[in-house]
Design an enzyme around this catalytic site. Structure first.
Site, mmCIF file in Angstrom:
data_model
loop_
_atom_site.group_PDB
_atom_site.id
_atom_site.type_symbol
_atom_site.label_atom_id
_atom_site.label_comp_id
_atom_site.label_asym_id
_atom_site.label_seq_id
_atom_site.Cartn_x
_atom_site.Cartn_y
_atom_site.Cartn_z
ATOM 1 N N GLU A 164 -11.869 -8.161 13.934
ATOM 2 C CA GLU A 164 -10.724 -7.326 14.321
ATOM 3 C C GLU A 164 -10.273 -7.569 15.767
ATOM 4 O O GLU A 164 -9.076 -7.544 16.044
ATOM 5 C CB GLU A 164 -11.058 -5.849 14.095
ATOM 6 N N HIS A 178 -34.891 -15.282 1.666
ATOM 7 C CA HIS A 178 -35.066 -15.415 0.215
ATOM 8 C C HIS A 178 -33.835 -16.005 -0.449
ATOM 9 O O HIS A 178 -33.744 -16.004 -1.668
ATOM 10 C CB HIS A 178 -35.444 -14.052 -0.372
ATOM 11 N N LYS A 203 -2.173 -1.747 4.284
ATOM 12 C CA LYS A 203 -2.083 -0.306 4.017
ATOM 13 C C LYS A 203 -0.640 0.076 3.683
ATOM 14 O O LYS A 203 -0.397 0.917 2.824
ATOM 15 C CB LYS A 203 -2.602 0.499 5.219
HETATM 16 C C1 F6R Z 1 -9.305 -0.343 12.892
HETATM 17 C C2 F6R Z 1 -10.532 -0.345 12.110
HETATM 18 C C3 F6R Z 1 -10.453 -0.246 10.620
HETATM 19 C C4 F6R Z 1 -10.350 1.220 10.151
HETATM 20 C C5 F6R Z 1 -10.324 1.297 8.625
HETATM 21 C C6 F6R Z 1 -10.375 2.717 8.082
HETATM 22 O O1 F6R Z 1 -9.600 -0.263 14.276
HETATM 23 O O2 F6R Z 1 -11.580 -0.469 12.659
HETATM 24 O O3 F6R Z 1 -11.603 -0.860 10.098
HETATM 25 O O4 F6R Z 1 -11.431 1.948 10.658
HETATM 26 O O5 F6R Z 1 -9.192 0.649 8.128
HETATM 27 O O6 F6R Z 1 -9.411 3.521 8.690
HETATM 28 P P1 F6R Z 1 -9.886 4.949 9.279
HETATM 29 O O7 F6R Z 1 -10.922 4.629 10.308
HETATM 30 O O8 F6R Z 1 -8.652 5.543 9.881
HETATM 31 O O9 F6R Z 1 -10.421 5.724 8.127
#
Ligand code: F6R
Length: 348
Positions: free
Chosen positions: A232, A248, A342
């Site tokens: 990320e 393993h 998303k």
């Molecule tokens: C972004 C990040 C992502 C979010 C993940 C879930 O910085 O680390 O991995 O954490 O998409 O979103 P949340 O944390 O808002 O539930």
């Protein structure tokens, strides 16, 4: 490359470095955050932590810290579903920084419908709305951070809540002891130190694929977090695994093409309290397999308590991923692919 303030400002415009440097402060604040309304004294038969990505690692850390304690079993879930056993005797910790992650919301619905005792850890969104409506205790964490940079808020309140209910022992002394250790990581690894080991490691990683191995299962979530932060922050593919399991299977995979092996750089996460057998496994594996990689580095967890060891090695990895982002010329903060995914899911 120079990591002077003007380069940092140009290459890290949203200030990810500042968030890494505030990690110790965040830990102190996070430890003081408690669910509202407070949880009654309880001994659940199991604890389920729900969360994805940056909000999921807290559950993994909780499991690692409590593995060898007298504590209820901890199950870390990254799924749309709550496990089948979740019911009135289960304590569910639903963690989503944004509060809008569909997998976590769905699993929370599942658990809540089956009568599990639920606690929400979030900065807002739909999770906060639903938890308040159902009068489930909520830990409201500070808003406006990339979820992965909010790790202290997404892990320590879970441990604090379990301690408060009496389901696990007190951890105040360990949190206290961890603070100087993680402050030292900030001092030693930051860009004001030309000899920063994190910086030297990141320089080695340019043009290579990091392979992060934890020498002990206890550091497994740290290995995963290193991978996630390379993904990320540095927008870089990486893989992780853990001893002794990798002996393993994956050890045999080091028979890969020499041209491919030369793309790999191994990072071994070592723990101060490694049992001799695991240290021997690491030594033999280096000799038999890992020596084929382009490079091997070792990173040692600091301090003696479990929290100091886990959090220090995690924070070192956060710094390495930040340097690698700048060296690669990518902005460490945005995660455009996750955002776009998303967006498309929301439309579908
Ligand atoms: C972004 C990040 C992502 C979010 C993940 C879930 O910085 O680390 O991995 O954490 O998409 O979103 P949340 O944390 O808002 O539930």
């Amino acid at each position: 490359m120079r990591f002077d303030p003007s380069t940092r400002a140009a290459r890290d415009p949203a200030g990810m470095l500042d968030l890494l440097q505030r990690f110790p402060q965040m830990c102190e604040q996070a430890w003081a955050l408690t669910p509202e309304p407070s949880l009654p004294a309880t001994k659940p038969q199991a604890v389920v932590a729900l969360g994805m990505g940056g909000s999921g690692i807290g559950g993994d850390l909780l499991r690692a810290v409590l593995f060898d304690e007298t504590a209820p079993p901890i199950v870390s879930v990254k799924d749309y579903r709550a496990p089948g056993f979740a019911g009135p005797q289960t304590l569910v910790l639903a963690c989503s920084y944004s509060g809008d992650t569909e997998e976590t919301l769905n699993a929370y619905e599942d658990a809540s419908t089956r009568g599990a005792a639920c606690v929400a850890i979030t900065s807002g969104g739909e999770l906060l709305r639903r938890a308040r409506q159902r009068r489930h205790p909520v830990v409201v964490v500070p808003k406006g951070l990339p979820p992965r940079a909010a790790l202290p808020y997404l892990f320590l309140p879970m441990l604090a809540a379990l301690s408060q209910t009496g389901a696990v022992r007190a951890f105040d002394a360990e949190v206290h002891d961890a603070m100087p250790v993680i402050r030292r990581v900030v001092d030693e690894q930051g860009p004001d130190r030309p000899d920063s080991p994190a910086r030297r490691l990141a320089e080695q990683l340019v043009g290579r694929i990091p392979v992060i191995y934890s020498a002990v299962p206890f550091l497994e979530p740290a290995a995963e977090r290193w991978k996630d932060q390379f993904n990320e922050n540095a927008k870089q593919f990486a893989v992780w695994n853990t001893f002794p399991e990798l002996n393993h299977n994956e050890t045999v995979g080091w028979g890969l093409d020499p041209a491919l092996a030369r793309l790999l750089h191994v990072i071994l996460l070592r723990d101060a309290t490694e049992p001799d057998r695991l240290a021997l496994r690491v030594a033999i594996t280096r000799d038999l397999a890992l020596s084929r990689a382009a490079g091997i580095d070792e990173v040692r967890a600091g301090g003696s308590g479990k929290l100091a060891r886990l959090l220090s090695v995690i924070l070192i990895g956060d710094f390495v991923s930040w340097y690698l982002a700048l060296l690669r010329g990518v902005d460490p903060t945005p995660v455009a692919v996750i955002d776009e995914l998303k967006r498309r899911l929301a439309k579908g």
